[in-house]
Design an enzyme around this catalytic site. Structure first.
Site, PDB file in Angstrom:
ATOM      1  N   GLU A  65      12.727  11.752 -24.926  1.00  0.00           N
ATOM      2  CA  GLU A  65      12.680  10.563 -24.058  1.00  0.00           C
ATOM      3  C   GLU A  65      13.952  10.442 -23.245  1.00  0.00           C
ATOM      4  O   GLU A  65      13.942  10.053 -22.089  1.00  0.00           O
ATOM      5  CB  GLU A  65      12.551   9.295 -24.922  1.00  0.00           C
ATOM      6  CG  GLU A  65      11.210   9.108 -25.573  1.00  0.00           C
ATOM      7  CD  GLU A  65      10.120   8.776 -24.565  1.00  0.00           C
ATOM      8  OE1 GLU A  65      10.415   8.102 -23.582  1.00  0.00           O
ATOM      9  OE2 GLU A  65       8.972   9.211 -24.785  1.00  0.00           O
ATOM     10  N   SER A  76      40.326   6.452 -30.197  1.00  0.00           N
ATOM     11  CA  SER A  76      39.459   6.499 -31.390  1.00  0.00           C
ATOM     12  C   SER A  76      39.770   7.714 -32.251  1.00  0.00           C
ATOM     13  O   SER A  76      39.707   7.642 -33.479  1.00  0.00           O
ATOM     14  CB  SER A  76      37.986   6.586 -30.999  1.00  0.00           C
ATOM     15  OG  SER A  76      37.656   5.587 -30.113  1.00  0.00           O
ATOM     16  N   HIS A 147      21.192  14.238 -38.385  1.00  0.00           N
ATOM     17  CA  HIS A 147      22.510  14.604 -37.839  1.00  0.00           C
ATOM     18  C   HIS A 147      22.774  16.088 -38.038  1.00  0.00           C
ATOM     19  O   HIS A 147      22.600  16.600 -39.143  1.00  0.00           O
ATOM     20  CB  HIS A 147      23.633  13.851 -38.574  1.00  0.00           C
ATOM     21  CG  HIS A 147      23.671  12.381 -38.281  1.00  0.00           C
ATOM     22  ND1 HIS A 147      24.725  11.582 -38.639  1.00  0.00           N
ATOM     23  CD2 HIS A 147      22.804  11.568 -37.647  1.00  0.00           C
ATOM     24  CE1 HIS A 147      24.499  10.341 -38.238  1.00  0.00           C
ATOM     25  NE2 HIS A 147      23.326  10.300 -37.648  1.00  0.00           N
ATOM     26  N   GLU A 166      28.648  17.049 -32.486  1.00  0.00           N
ATOM     27  CA  GLU A 166      27.747  16.303 -33.381  1.00  0.00           C
ATOM     28  C   GLU A 166      26.470  15.967 -32.611  1.00  0.00           C
ATOM     29  O   GLU A 166      26.533  15.405 -31.517  1.00  0.00           O
ATOM     30  CB  GLU A 166      28.400  15.002 -33.857  1.00  0.00           C
ATOM     31  CG  GLU A 166      27.491  14.263 -34.836  1.00  0.00           C
ATOM     32  CD  GLU A 166      27.959  12.841 -35.155  1.00  0.00           C
ATOM     33  OE1 GLU A 166      28.248  12.571 -36.323  1.00  0.00           O
ATOM     34  OE2 GLU A 166      28.018  12.013 -34.231  1.00  0.00           O
TER      35      GLU A 166
END
Ligand code: 0O2
Length: 227
Positions: A65, A76, A147, A166
Protein backbone atom coordinates in the site's frame (compact mmCIF):
# COMPACT_ATOMS: atom_id res chain seq x y z
CA UNK A 1 21.03 22.19 5.67
CA UNK A 2 18.80 22.15 8.74
CA UNK A 3 19.82 18.55 9.41
CA UNK A 4 23.50 19.46 9.08
CA UNK A 5 23.09 22.24 11.65
CA UNK A 6 21.54 19.81 14.12
CA UNK A 7 24.41 17.39 13.62
CA UNK A 8 26.90 20.22 14.22
CA UNK A 9 25.10 21.33 17.36
CA UNK A 10 25.04 17.81 18.69
CA UNK A 11 28.66 17.23 17.82
CA UNK A 12 29.68 20.43 19.59
CA UNK A 13 28.46 18.81 22.79
CA UNK A 14 30.74 15.83 22.40
CA UNK A 15 33.54 17.81 20.82
CA UNK A 16 34.64 19.52 24.02
CA UNK A 17 38.41 19.97 24.08
CA UNK A 18 38.81 19.26 20.37
CA UNK A 19 40.34 21.63 17.83
CA UNK A 20 38.24 23.24 15.12
CA UNK A 21 39.83 21.00 12.49
CA UNK A 22 39.01 17.88 14.50
CA UNK A 23 35.40 19.02 14.89
CA UNK A 24 35.13 19.72 11.15
CA UNK A 25 36.53 16.27 10.43
CA UNK A 26 34.01 14.65 12.81
CA UNK A 27 31.08 16.48 11.19
CA UNK A 28 32.24 15.37 7.77
CA UNK A 29 32.61 11.73 8.94
CA UNK A 30 29.12 11.71 10.47
CA UNK A 31 27.66 13.20 7.29
CA UNK A 32 29.43 10.50 5.25
CA UNK A 33 28.08 7.73 7.45
CA UNK A 34 24.53 9.13 7.32
CA UNK A 35 24.79 9.31 3.53
CA UNK A 36 25.78 5.62 3.42
CA UNK A 37 22.75 4.76 5.57
CA UNK A 38 20.53 6.87 3.30
CA UNK A 39 21.85 5.01 0.23
CA UNK A 40 21.20 1.62 1.86
CA UNK A 41 17.68 2.73 2.79
CA UNK A 42 17.00 3.83 -0.79
CA UNK A 43 18.30 0.49 -2.12
CA UNK A 44 15.88 -1.41 0.12
CA UNK A 45 13.01 0.91 -0.80
CA UNK A 46 13.73 0.30 -4.49
CA UNK A 47 13.82 -3.46 -3.97
CA UNK A 48 10.32 -3.32 -2.45
CA UNK A 49 9.07 -1.10 -5.28
CA UNK A 50 10.41 -3.60 -7.81
CA UNK A 51 8.80 -6.51 -5.94
CA UNK A 52 5.52 -4.60 -5.83
CA UNK A 53 5.58 -4.16 -9.61
CA UNK A 54 6.46 -7.77 -10.30
CA UNK A 55 4.02 -9.27 -7.79
CA UNK A 56 1.20 -7.04 -9.05
CA UNK A 57 1.55 -8.79 -12.43
CA UNK A 58 1.27 -12.20 -10.79
CA UNK A 59 -1.58 -11.36 -8.40
CA UNK A 60 -3.35 -8.61 -10.34
CA UNK A 61 -3.18 -6.34 -7.28
CA UNK A 62 -0.46 -4.47 -5.42
CA UNK A 63 0.70 -6.22 -2.25
CA UNK A 64 2.20 -2.93 -0.99
CA UNK A 65 0.00 0.00 0.00
CA UNK A 66 2.77 2.39 0.99
CA UNK A 67 6.48 2.54 1.81
CA UNK A 68 7.91 4.97 4.37
CA UNK A 69 11.58 5.62 5.01
CA UNK A 70 13.29 7.42 7.86
CA UNK A 71 16.83 8.17 8.89
CA UNK A 72 17.38 8.55 12.63
CA UNK A 73 18.55 12.04 13.57
CA UNK A 74 22.00 12.37 15.09
CA UNK A 75 20.31 13.57 18.31
CA UNK A 76 18.29 10.33 18.61
CA UNK A 77 21.36 8.25 17.77
CA UNK A 78 23.36 9.98 20.48
CA UNK A 79 20.50 9.63 23.03
CA UNK A 80 20.11 5.92 22.30
CA UNK A 81 23.85 5.23 22.66
CA UNK A 82 24.01 7.25 25.89
CA UNK A 83 20.94 5.46 27.30
CA UNK A 84 22.76 2.18 26.73
CA UNK A 85 25.97 3.62 28.15
CA UNK A 86 27.79 3.02 24.87
CA UNK A 87 30.41 5.29 23.33
CA UNK A 88 29.18 7.96 20.93
CA UNK A 89 31.47 7.28 17.97
CA UNK A 90 31.12 6.25 14.33
CA UNK A 91 32.32 2.71 15.08
CA UNK A 92 29.86 2.40 17.93
CA UNK A 93 26.94 3.58 15.74
CA UNK A 94 27.70 0.95 13.10
CA UNK A 95 28.35 -1.79 15.62
CA UNK A 96 25.55 -1.19 18.12
CA UNK A 97 22.61 0.36 16.30
CA UNK A 98 20.44 -1.55 13.85
CA UNK A 99 17.83 1.11 13.20
CA UNK A 100 19.68 4.18 11.96
CA UNK A 101 18.06 3.55 8.57
CA UNK A 102 14.45 2.35 8.64
CA UNK A 103 12.05 1.23 5.94
CA UNK A 104 8.40 0.58 6.78
CA UNK A 105 6.33 -1.38 4.30
CA UNK A 106 2.57 -1.18 4.68
CA UNK A 107 0.93 -4.22 3.11
CA UNK A 108 -2.61 -5.03 2.07
CA UNK A 109 -2.86 -8.44 3.74
CA UNK A 110 -0.98 -10.45 6.39
CA UNK A 111 0.21 -13.10 3.95
CA UNK A 112 1.65 -10.36 1.68
CA UNK A 113 3.98 -9.47 4.57
CA UNK A 114 5.50 -12.94 4.66
CA UNK A 115 5.65 -13.20 0.87
CA UNK A 116 7.51 -9.86 0.59
CA UNK A 117 9.88 -10.67 3.47
CA UNK A 118 10.72 -14.01 1.84
CA UNK A 119 11.27 -12.37 -1.56
CA UNK A 120 13.60 -9.81 0.01
CA UNK A 121 15.77 -12.09 2.13
CA UNK A 122 16.30 -14.62 -0.64
CA UNK A 123 17.98 -11.98 -2.83
CA UNK A 124 21.66 -12.82 -2.98
CA UNK A 125 22.95 -9.38 -2.00
CA UNK A 126 20.88 -9.31 1.19
CA UNK A 127 22.14 -10.70 4.50
CA UNK A 128 19.44 -11.37 7.08
CA UNK A 129 20.82 -10.44 10.49
CA UNK A 130 17.69 -10.82 12.61
CA UNK A 131 13.98 -11.45 12.26
CA UNK A 132 11.40 -10.66 14.98
CA UNK A 133 7.89 -11.88 14.28
CA UNK A 134 5.58 -9.71 16.35
CA UNK A 135 2.63 -10.97 14.28
CA UNK A 136 2.86 -14.58 15.39
CA UNK A 137 4.14 -13.40 18.78
CA UNK A 138 2.58 -9.95 19.45
CA UNK A 139 4.10 -7.77 22.15
CA UNK A 140 2.27 -7.68 25.48
CA UNK A 141 0.57 -4.38 24.56
CA UNK A 142 -0.78 -5.86 21.31
CA UNK A 143 1.87 -4.46 18.93
CA UNK A 144 2.11 -6.47 15.71
CA UNK A 145 4.60 -6.19 12.83
CA UNK A 146 7.33 -8.26 11.23
CA UNK A 147 10.77 -6.78 11.87
CA UNK A 148 13.86 -7.63 9.84
CA UNK A 149 17.38 -6.37 10.28
CA UNK A 150 19.18 -6.78 6.97
CA UNK A 151 22.55 -5.82 5.60
CA UNK A 152 22.84 -4.55 2.06
CA UNK A 153 25.95 -3.56 0.12
CA UNK A 154 26.29 -0.06 -1.23
CA UNK A 155 28.79 0.41 -4.02
CA UNK A 156 31.05 3.42 -3.52
CA UNK A 157 33.72 4.63 -5.97
CA UNK A 158 36.44 2.59 -4.36
CA UNK A 159 34.77 0.10 -2.04
CA UNK A 160 31.72 -2.01 -1.29
CA UNK A 161 30.27 -1.34 2.14
CA UNK A 162 27.59 -3.34 3.96
CA UNK A 163 25.05 -1.21 5.83
CA UNK A 164 22.30 -2.31 8.22
CA UNK A 165 18.67 -1.37 7.62
CA UNK A 166 15.67 -2.07 9.85
CA UNK A 167 12.63 -3.17 7.87
CA UNK A 168 9.18 -3.15 9.48
CA UNK A 169 6.38 -4.86 7.57
CA UNK A 170 2.78 -4.44 8.72
CA UNK A 171 -0.77 -4.24 7.44
CA UNK A 172 -2.80 -1.03 7.24
CA UNK A 173 -4.67 -2.04 10.41
CA UNK A 174 -1.40 -2.72 12.29
CA UNK A 175 -0.08 0.67 11.12
CA UNK A 176 -3.18 2.52 12.36
CA UNK A 177 -2.92 0.82 15.76
CA UNK A 178 0.84 1.46 16.10
CA UNK A 179 0.54 5.12 15.09
CA UNK A 180 -2.29 5.83 17.51
CA UNK A 181 -0.67 3.89 20.35
CA UNK A 182 2.61 5.75 19.76
CA UNK A 183 0.79 9.11 19.75
CA UNK A 184 -1.07 8.28 22.97
CA UNK A 185 1.93 7.27 25.01
CA UNK A 186 4.67 9.40 23.42
CA UNK A 187 6.30 11.77 25.94
CA UNK A 188 3.45 11.33 28.43
CA UNK A 189 3.87 10.60 32.13
CA UNK A 190 0.77 8.45 32.69
CA UNK A 191 -0.15 7.26 36.19
CA UNK A 192 -0.04 3.50 36.92
CA UNK A 193 -3.82 3.43 37.12
CA UNK A 194 -4.22 5.09 33.73
CA UNK A 195 -1.55 2.84 32.24
CA UNK A 196 -3.46 -0.28 33.32
CA UNK A 197 -6.77 1.08 31.97
CA UNK A 198 -5.29 2.17 28.63
CA UNK A 199 -3.33 -1.07 28.32
CA UNK A 200 -6.59 -3.01 28.46
CA UNK A 201 -8.28 -0.79 25.85
CA UNK A 202 -5.27 -0.83 23.53
CA UNK A 203 -5.05 -4.59 23.75
CA UNK A 204 -8.73 -4.87 22.83
CA UNK A 205 -8.15 -2.56 19.84
CA UNK A 206 -5.14 -4.64 18.75
CA UNK A 207 -7.23 -7.82 18.87
CA UNK A 208 -10.07 -6.17 16.93
CA UNK A 209 -7.72 -4.91 14.25
CA UNK A 210 -6.11 -8.35 13.98
CA UNK A 211 -9.55 -9.87 13.50
CA UNK A 212 -10.20 -7.28 10.81
CA UNK A 213 -6.98 -8.34 9.03
CA UNK A 214 -7.97 -12.02 9.19
CA UNK A 215 -11.52 -11.30 7.93
CA UNK A 216 -10.28 -9.14 5.05
CA UNK A 217 -7.84 -11.86 4.06
CA UNK A 218 -10.65 -14.40 4.10
CA UNK A 219 -12.86 -12.12 1.95
CA UNK A 220 -9.98 -11.75 -0.52
CA UNK A 221 -9.48 -15.53 -0.66
CA UNK A 222 -13.18 -16.01 -1.43
CA UNK A 223 -13.16 -13.35 -4.17
CA UNK A 224 -9.88 -14.56 -5.71
CA UNK A 225 -11.12 -18.15 -5.57
CA UNK A 226 -14.14 -17.09 -7.64
CA UNK A 227 -12.26 -15.15 -10.30
P1 0O2 B 1 11.03 4.83 16.09
O1 0O2 B 1 10.84 6.28 16.27
O2 0O2 B 1 9.88 4.19 15.34
O3 0O2 B 1 12.36 4.43 15.53
P2 0O2 B 1 16.07 -1.51 19.27
O4 0O2 B 1 15.98 -0.39 20.25
O5 0O2 B 1 15.31 -1.17 18.00
O6 0O2 B 1 17.43 -1.97 18.93
P3 0O2 B 1 14.11 -3.34 20.27
O7 0O2 B 1 13.34 -2.58 21.29
O8 0O2 B 1 14.34 -4.79 20.53
O9 0O2 B 1 15.51 -2.72 20.02
O10 0O2 B 1 13.43 -3.16 18.88
P4 0O2 B 1 12.08 -3.71 18.35
O11 0O2 B 1 11.27 -4.42 19.37
O12 0O2 B 1 12.42 -4.47 17.12
O13 0O2 B 1 11.29 -2.34 18.03
C1 0O2 B 1 11.87 -1.29 17.39
C2 0O2 B 1 10.85 -0.39 16.70
O14 0O2 B 1 9.61 -1.07 16.49
C3 0O2 B 1 10.46 0.85 17.49
O15 0O2 B 1 11.40 1.85 17.23
C4 0O2 B 1 9.08 1.18 16.91
O16 0O2 B 1 9.19 1.79 15.65
C5 0O2 B 1 8.49 -0.21 16.72
N1 0O2 B 1 7.82 -0.67 17.95
C6 0O2 B 1 8.22 -1.66 18.77
N2 0O2 B 1 7.36 -1.84 19.77
C7 0O2 B 1 6.37 -0.94 19.59
C8 0O2 B 1 5.17 -0.65 20.33
O17 0O2 B 1 4.85 -1.24 21.35
N3 0O2 B 1 4.39 0.35 19.82
C9 0O2 B 1 4.70 1.04 18.70
N4 0O2 B 1 3.86 1.99 18.29
N5 0O2 B 1 5.84 0.78 17.99
C10 0O2 B 1 6.65 -0.19 18.44
P5 0O2 B 1 11.63 3.05 18.23
O18 0O2 B 1 13.10 3.30 18.28
O19 0O2 B 1 10.93 2.83 19.52
O20 0O2 B 1 10.94 4.27 17.56
Amino acid sequence: MENEKTIKEQLDEIAFNRTEDEIREMISSVNHLMTYYRCAMLEIETKFKVLNEQLSLRHERNPIENIKTRLKSFGSIKDKLERRELPVSLESIEENLNDVAGVRVICSFIDDIYMLAECLVQQDDIKLIEMKDYIKNPKENGYRSLHLIVEIPIFLCDEKKYMKVEVQLRTIAMEVWANLEHRLRYKKELSDDLLIKTAYELNECADLSHRLDLKMQKARDIIEGET
